[in-house]
Design an enzyme around this catalytic site. Structure first.
Site, PDB file in Angstrom:
ATOM      1  N   ASP A 639       4.966  65.170 -35.321  1.00 16.14           N
ATOM      2  CA  ASP A 639       4.571  64.993 -36.715  1.00 16.14           C
ATOM      3  C   ASP A 639       5.828  64.633 -37.501  1.00 16.14           C
ATOM      4  O   ASP A 639       6.953  64.812 -37.018  1.00 16.14           O
ATOM      5  CB  ASP A 639       3.957  66.299 -37.225  1.00 16.14           C
ATOM      6  N   LYS A 640       5.658  64.121 -38.711  1.00 17.42           N
ATOM      7  CA  LYS A 640       6.817  63.783 -39.547  1.00 17.42           C
ATOM      8  C   LYS A 640       7.114  64.876 -40.574  1.00 17.42           C
ATOM      9  O   LYS A 640       8.157  65.511 -40.546  1.00 17.42           O
ATOM     10  CB  LYS A 640       6.602  62.452 -40.268  1.00 17.42           C
ATOM     11  N   SER A 793      -1.662  53.101 -53.797  1.00 15.58           N
ATOM     12  CA  SER A 793      -1.232  52.610 -52.485  1.00 15.58           C
ATOM     13  C   SER A 793      -1.311  51.087 -52.412  1.00 15.58           C
ATOM     14  O   SER A 793      -0.532  50.447 -51.704  1.00 15.58           O
ATOM     15  CB  SER A 793      -2.111  53.215 -51.387  1.00 15.58           C
ATOM     16  N   ARG A 853      14.408  55.320 -49.148  1.00 13.64           N
ATOM     17  CA  ARG A 853      13.196  54.791 -49.763  1.00 13.64           C
ATOM     18  C   ARG A 853      13.594  54.114 -51.065  1.00 13.64           C
ATOM     19  O   ARG A 853      14.058  54.770 -52.000  1.00 13.64           O
ATOM     20  CB  ARG A 853      12.214  55.927 -50.016  1.00 13.64           C
ATOM     21  N   THR A 934       1.836  60.575 -38.135  1.00 17.66           N
ATOM     22  CA  THR A 934       1.873  61.218 -39.450  1.00 17.66           C
ATOM     23  C   THR A 934       0.693  60.763 -40.292  1.00 17.66           C
ATOM     24  O   THR A 934       0.133  59.687 -40.077  1.00 17.66           O
ATOM     25  CB  THR A 934       3.198  60.898 -40.178  1.00 17.66           C
ATOM     26  N   ASP A 936       1.161  60.335 -43.467  1.00 19.35           N
ATOM     27  CA  ASP A 936       1.799  59.792 -44.664  1.00 19.35           C
ATOM     28  C   ASP A 936       1.703  58.265 -44.698  1.00 19.35           C
ATOM     29  O   ASP A 936       1.215  57.619 -43.780  1.00 19.35           O
ATOM     30  CB  ASP A 936       3.262  60.233 -44.718  1.00 19.35           C
ATOM     31  N   ARG A1016      -0.868  57.328 -41.533  1.00 13.17           N
ATOM     32  CA  ARG A1016      -2.224  57.477 -42.075  1.00 13.17           C
ATOM     33  C   ARG A1016      -3.197  57.920 -40.991  1.00 13.17           C
ATOM     34  O   ARG A1016      -4.333  57.476 -40.925  1.00 13.17           O
ATOM     35  CB  ARG A1016      -2.704  56.161 -42.704  1.00 13.17           C
ATOM     36  N   LYS A1022      -4.850  61.958 -34.153  1.00 12.70           N
ATOM     37  CA  LYS A1022      -3.658  62.462 -33.457  1.00 12.70           C
ATOM     38  C   LYS A1022      -4.042  63.048 -32.102  1.00 12.70           C
ATOM     39  O   LYS A1022      -3.380  62.779 -31.084  1.00 12.70           O
ATOM     40  CB  LYS A1022      -2.962  63.532 -34.306  1.00 12.70           C
ATOM     41  N   ASN A1045      -2.816  70.368 -39.947  1.00 12.16           N
ATOM     42  CA  ASN A1045      -3.338  69.079 -39.490  1.00 12.16           C
ATOM     43  C   ASN A1045      -2.808  68.701 -38.110  1.00 12.16           C
ATOM     44  O   ASN A1045      -3.256  67.710 -37.527  1.00 12.16           O
ATOM     45  CB  ASN A1045      -2.974  67.981 -40.498  1.00 12.16           C
TER      46      ASN A1045
END
Length: 1318
Positions: A639-640, A793, A853, A934, A936, A1016, A1022, A1045
């Site tokens: 996971d991130k 988004s 970022r 992830t 995200d 996403r 996963k 999650n």
């Protein structure tokens, strides 16, 4: 009784009860009640017929009560108790016109309904029921009496017995807030246990006997029941199997008990729940009033703050609902497991949400009780702000003071963190429905929530909330007189995902939230997205299982050959097949029953080493059956959020076109900001606007520095204004601490940075924003917010239009103020919006390579006329019925998003966990392919992949996002097939398309890539990826995560590792191994995993060798004794050989290691070679088989040659011959010593326990020889002939294998000898 039915007639003249006769004593409930109690025969007047709580609600008695509250408090309290007792005992003394019993108007009691009461243990029958038993009541009274609700609606006890049956989970549900339900819903309990008390034995026994080795020994043990097949004592075969099964089952039981204990800790987490009691006649209390004891306890807790404060508290509780509240409520503490559907739970900041809930009210944590909107209090004027989100309109109270946390609470908003649920780092805004936000707590029992069936979709919810009409519990003539009774209709409002908080999310706002439980336990979104736990079996177990099948075939073949060599003749009256079965039983030691015991005990030792390793503190082994798999990992799925990153953003770099600032250079930015936002001495402080002249100090009067200073000021001002951040103040340890709330952690990082360089966000609401200079403490920038364009988004940018206040601080004005449009966003979209430049693309690329970022910041000045034109067009576009979003976007683009002045580029870093970069590099060098899965966003995942060095510098990243067409998917796969050194970045939507249409093609290519990043991803996706890799590659897959999650992924993996997260321990509890930091994984795999696998491989092969060599001895003896199936070593010799005489030295091999820890970390390639499984392969197995055959043949053959073969007795009661005993004493002694010396030959690194076990076992053996006279010829043992024969046989048995081993090491040295230089 006539008085009870003297109803008020509206047209009747009030000669005796005119308003002129009203005196102060009648207004006072205490005096009125006392008088009523003393003279029950007095004619009922208006105020007596009227319930006292409504008198108190309608007549403002503040001044009157202040005057009366100066008496002796203790005396009045005792009077209250006496009066209350008197009122309860005299049934007919004080009845109003509806037949309800009244209550003393306690002087200390609130005049208005309180939110705390206490249920009575012995409740008297209501006055209504007593009267109804004697006479027929009017229709409106009998109707209300027939539907008398339960007194305690929130009582948990007895809920199960009252329920009609289980609720059908496939249908929608209607939830009565704060009340019991007719249907039973699942308990709100988390369970990671694999077994129940009833399923434990069947499941564990099935798992155990699904292994061939255990089933084989079960059949061998059962065969001893048949007399013809019996060899020695029955316990010889039953006891070892029973011991093995007991040890294994005990380990499973202890592991599962530990899981249950950890679950119990999570399930006993306390939560505050509101309990409701209906205000109705005859419940021992006046409607709307709490019990005296509860009330006084509450006041005592508040301290001696003054009587006036008590009255103010009562006025703070003014309800928006006219008249009597439907119910009163108080707080109780419930453990998480006892929460039920319909419970109203109170949550505070940083508290985990225990179940799926719909939020009803959000309020400031500063208030002791959640007050509803208060229209009668002049301090706050409620204004309706039309801020629509999914059709919801929020009622916002505008505070007069700058307490923004209170404003946030009153607006019915709350932020939650969902990273434990979906992996997204952004905070989510949740709203309350206006119908419930402005509803008094006493009316909550009128609410009904209609929700759909339980669903795993975490981003979708549809429901409604209904407010039932208020039921009339008692007749009130004044309602008829004053105003007509109107039929109230059910009010309803829609509910969407914005009104929900799911289990395992965390409340992030500095406010309190009231929510009603909608789904519990296994029906929550979290549980439905989680796969059930399963029993995991290590790869080594399967490999050994296949080897034991070969040994069984070898045993069967050997038995058949011996019977065939005997000519299939009868032996001792037994048929040949009976003799064959006896040979099978004799050779059963070839398949060693002790193998599983040794391996299971070894696993426990490895678990102890892991948990007591001081360099990885806090590590817990939750599944102790698979430590060897830690040494066989080929795919790591990580996971991130919270695993690779800390989810803490930090502004690292800013570039303003001509110069870049980072690290220590930020001090120069601070000096520029201090110069820009400070008032020169002797001048009047004025507000700063973008057009204000930049005043440079004399020391930096060069034109270049002035220009740079001006640009720094502009970009800092833009960053301080262009955001959706709200400051909140909290008190921690007596100090006021300012925290920031926003949906994006990036924005919080930028606002913190502007504060660090000297410009603080002081205040923010929907209409305005104030910035403060950190140096002078003056508020130098004030703006009015005209428009906000939030980040999406799709748009990947965020904009704001502000109008600056100008002039002196004391008399500032917004008239004719400058209007500016500020915008920040991703470089991909901002590049076409900002004016032409020659540095943006290069600088954003540089920052992206560093893993930062990037956000591009720009601005544009608007004239008043252009803004008016834009505003009119924007308003018109907002009303469009078709393609509204597109039309609005076109208007914004036409008027605002063009030719922006480029101010600068920011670089924000998502802080990585400790030592993530070197850890990932070392794991990659160890031959492990790493995937990052992830929930995200794509951009976030890309930045973290680069910054963590998951993607190598300069490596091509192939991105597949928003793919909806099959033909595009096919072309992407073709491209990747020819470029297997690229990193794949794919989003959840595209991944779903690939797995649906090109499952095999996708996974065949993906497993060859050095790195894959999937973003996403839902929890189910996963888990699907983990299962797909396992099924396709047949390799060991390890999954690591920290959030709820990640539980499905962790349980789907061969090895699941959970990190103890900040917000929860769901992943840690469900995992096989729990660690506290990602970097601990390196030692867990490269050191402990490698050692566990190599030790178990060596141990298992040695145990097989130990069983095989004694069977070879038996075979040689059977051939020498004319193929008769008689035992060579009987009873104790057979049992003692595999336990007391060899077990400790053989088991001490679990302490062996070939290299030190520093060498293992320095050469991760040593781990990579374990993938081939050479430590336990068919090659190594057959080498051990050959060694066993050679040594067994030499030991038994030479013993028979040098000593001779005597006849063996088949009857346990008849002793064996002397020659047989001599031969057995030599061969068994050589056999035991051979095993001890072989252990010593296998050791690579000596441990003191190894030496102790070998020497101690040799001493135990020779010490026990005098007690073995039944099996040995003791006189021969003490002779010289025994010892020289013993030495010769042992030398022939041991020297050739050792010489071959030395030769092999010299010609082809293993890797560990190369790195050690030996």
């Amino acid at each position: 009784m006539a008085a009870s039915h003297h109803y008020h007639l509206p047209n009747e003249p009030d000669d005796a009860d005119s308003d002129l006769e009203l005196d102060l004593e009648e207004l006072d409930p205490l005096a009125a009640t006392s008088r009523s109690a003393a003279s029950p025969a007095r004619r009922q007047s208006k105020e007596y017929r009227k319930p006292y709580h409504e008198l108190g609600a309608r007549i403002p008695l503040r001044n009157l009560r202040v005057g009366r509250l100066r008496g002796n408090r203790r005396r009045q309290e005792s009077e209250d108790e006496d009066l209350r007792g008197l009122m309860e005992e005299e049934n007919g003394a004080n009845r109003n016109s509806a037949g309800s019993s009244g209550q003393s108007g306690d002087d200390d009691a609130p005049l208005l309904p309180s939110h705390s009461t206490r249920p009575h243990k012995h409740q008297r029958p209501s006055a209504l029921s007593r009267i109804g038993s004697n006479l027929r009541l009017p229709s409106f009274l009998s109707a209300s009496g027939a539907n008398t609700p339960k007194n305690l609606m929130g009582e948990s006890a007895g809920a199960e017995s009252d329920a009609d049956g289980e609720h059908d989970p496939t249908t929608q549900r209607t939830i009565s807030v704060g009340q019991l339900h007719a249907s039973r819903f699942p308990a709100n309990a988390v369970s990671n246990a694999k077994y129940t008390p009833w399923s434990f034995l069947p499941r564990t026994l099935y798992n155990e006997f699904s292994f061939f080795i255990n089933m084989y020994f079960l059949l061998v043990a059962l065969s001893q029941i048949i007399p013809a097949l019996r060899i020695g004592y029955l316990s010889t075969y039953i006891a070892p199997l029973a011991f093995v099964i007991t040890i294994t089952l005990s380990k499973e039981a202890l592991d599962d008990i530990a899981r249950r204990r950890r679950d119990a800790e999570a399930n006993s987490e306390p939560y505050t729940v509101l309990k409701f009691e209906e205000n109705r006649a005859g419940n021992g209390l006046a409607p709307g009033k709490s019990s005296i004891r509860k009330r006084k306890l509450r006041k005592g807790a508040r301290g001696e703050g003054g009587r006036l404060t008590d009255i103010e508290d009562e006025e703070q509780g003014l309800s928006t609902t006219k008249g009597l509240a439907t119910a009163s409520c108080w707080e109780i503490i419930k453990p998480s497991r006892n929460l039920k559907v319909g419970d109203v739970v109170k949550l505070g900041k940083d508290q985990r949400v225990p179940a799926d809930m719909v939020i009803l009210k959000s309020y400031s944590s500063d208030n002791a009780t959640p007050a509803a909107t208060q229209p009668n209090i002049p301090d706050i004027s409620p204004t309706l702000v039309d801020d629509r989100t999914d059709g919801l309109t929020k009622l916002v109270s505008q505070p007069t003071k700058s307490d923004t946390s209170a404003a946030a609470g009153a607006s019915g908003e709350a932020f939650i963190r969902t990273d434990q649920l979906d992996g997204e780092t952004d905070w989510k805004l949740r709203l309350t429905s206006p119908l419930t936000q402005n509803l008094d707590l006493g009316e909550y029992t009128r609410l009904r929530i209609v929700a759909g069936k339980p669903d795993r979709k975490v981003n979708e919810f549809y429901g409604t909330v209904e407010l039932q009409p208020k039921s009339q519990h008692q007749y009130d003539p004044h309602n008829q007189e004053d105003q007509p009774i109107t039929a109230e209709q059910t009010q309803s409002a829609p509910l969407s995902i914005d009104n929900t908080v799911w289990a395992n999310t965390v409340l992030a706002s500095s406010c309190s939230v009231l929510g009603v439980v909608v789904y519990t336990g296994p029906e929550t979104r979290q549980a439905l997205s989680t796969s059930p736990s399963r029993s995991k079996t290590g790869l080594l177990e399967y490999e050994i299982n296949s080897l034991t099948k070969f040994l069984c075939i070898f045993t069967l073949s050997l038995s058949f050959v011996l019977v065939a060599l005997a000519g299939f003749r009868k032996i001792d009256g037994r048929q040949w097949y009976s003799s064959m079965l006896r040979f099978l039983i004799l050779f059963s030691t070839i398949v060693p029953v002790g193998l599983r015991v040794n391996l299971d005990m070894g696993k426990s030792v490895y678990a102890w080493f892991i948990e007591h390793d001081k360099s990885i503190p806090g590590t817990v082994v939750r599944t102790s059956t698979i430590p060897e798999d830690l040494g066989r990992i080929e795919y790591l799925l990580s996971d991130k959020t919270g695993t690779l990153t800390q989810n803490e953003m930090e502004m690292k770099k800013i570039h303003i076109g001509t110069v870049s600032y980072a690290n220590e250079a930020m001090d120069e930015v601070s000096s520029y900001v201090q110069q820009s936002f400070s008032t020169p001495a002797g001048e009047v402080a004025s507000l700063v606007t973008p057009s204000s002249a930049y005043v440079a100090p004399l020391t930096s009067a060069t034109r270049t520095r002035r220009e740079i200073g001006s640009r720094v000021r502009d970009v800092v001002l833009a960053l301080a204004l262009c955001h959706n951040v709200t400051p909140t103040t909290d008190e921690e340890n007596g100090a006021i601490v300012t925290t920031y709330q926003a949906s994006s952690p990036d924005e919080i990082a930028i606002v913190r940075w502007t504060e660090n360089v000297g410009l603080r966000l002081l205040q923010r609401d929907r209409d305005s924003m104030t910035l403060q200079s950190c140096g002078s403490g003056e508020s130098l920038v004030r703006v009015r917010i005209l428009n906000v364009f939030p980040f999406t988004s799709e748009g990947k940018r965020m904009g704001i239009v502000v109008k600056f206040y100008h002039g002196p601080i004391s008399s500032s004005s917004v008239e004719d103020g400058e209007i500016w449009f500020y915008q920040k966003g991703a470089d991909t979209v901002m590049a076409t919006i900002v004016a032409a430049n020659d540095w943006l693309e290069e600088e954003t690329a540089n920052m992206a390579r560093e893993g930062l970022r990037t956000l591009v910041v720009g601005r544009k000045k608007l004239s008043a006329q252009s803004y008016q034109d834009f505003s009119a067009k924007h308003k018109q576009a907002s009303l469009a019925l078709h393609n509204r979003d597109t039309v609005v976007a076109d208007v914004v683009k036409e008027y605002l998003e063009n030719d922006l002045e480029l101010l600068g580029v920011t670089g924000v870093e998502d802080k990585l966990q400790k030592d993530v970069k070197p850890s990932l590099e070392l794991l990659r060098n160890a031959g492990i392919k790493i995937w990052m899965l992830t929930g995200d966003k794509v951009e976030t995942a890309r930045c973290v992949a680069v910054s963590s060095k998951l993607v190598a510098r300069g490596q091509y990243v192939h991105t597949i996002a928003k793919m909806k067409r099959k033909d595009l998917a096919h072309s992407s796969l073709d491209f990747l097939r020819g470029k297997t050194d690229a990193c794949l970045l794919i989003d959840g939507e595209s991944l779903a398309l690939m797995l649906t249409h090109y499952r095999q093609e996708f996974i065949s290519i993906a497993v060859q890539l050095p790195a894959v990043v999937a973003c996403r991803c839902s929890p189910t996706q996963k888990a699907d990826v983990a299962l797909l890799i396992r099924e396709y590659t047949k390799k060991r897959v390890c999954c690591i995560g920290d959030g709820g999650n990640d539980v499905s992924m962790i349980q789907a993996a061969d090895v699941g590792v959970g990190i103890v997260g900040k917000e929860g321990r769901q992943a840690s509890l469900a995992a096989d191994f729990s660690i506290e930091q990602f970097c601990y994984l390196v030692k867990l795999l490269v050191w402990h995993g490698r050692n566990s696998y190599k030790r178990s491989a060596k141990l298992s092969q040695f145990v097989i060798h130990r069983g095989l060599i004694i069977s070879i001895c038996q075979t040689v003896y059977s051939i020498a004794s004319a193929y008769e199936p008689n035992a060579l070593y009987k009873d104790w010799l057979l049992v003692g050989y595999s336990t007391v005489y060899t077990m400790a030295p053989v088991f001490s091999l679990v302490l062996d290691r070939d290299v030190d820890e520093s060498v293992a970390n320095l050469y991760p390639e040593l781990y990579a070679e374990l993938k081939s499984g050479r430590s336990l392969s068919y090659k190594s197995f057959f080498i051990w088989v050959l060694v066993s055959i050679y040594q067994g043949s030499m030991i038994q053959g030479l013993s028979q040659l040098l000593v001779g073969v005597g006849p063996s007795s088949t009857d346990p009661a008849v002793p064996d011959s002397t020659a047989f005993k001599k031969m057995v004493s030599v061969s068994f002694t050589v056999l035991v010593m051979n095993e001890l010396i072989m252990v010593a030959m296998e050791v690579t690194t000596w441990h003191w326990l190894m030496i102790t076990s070998i020497c101690g076992t040799a001493g135990i053996y020779f010490g026990s020889v005098p007690f073995l006279d039944r099996y040995f010829e003791l006189a021969f043992v003490s002779s010289l002939a025994f010892w020289w024969k013993f030495c010769v046989i042992a030398a022939v048995s041991l020297v050739p294998p050792y010489a071959a081993k030395i030769l092999g090491r010299t010609l082809r040295p293993p890797s560990y000898r190369k790195v050690r230089g030996i």
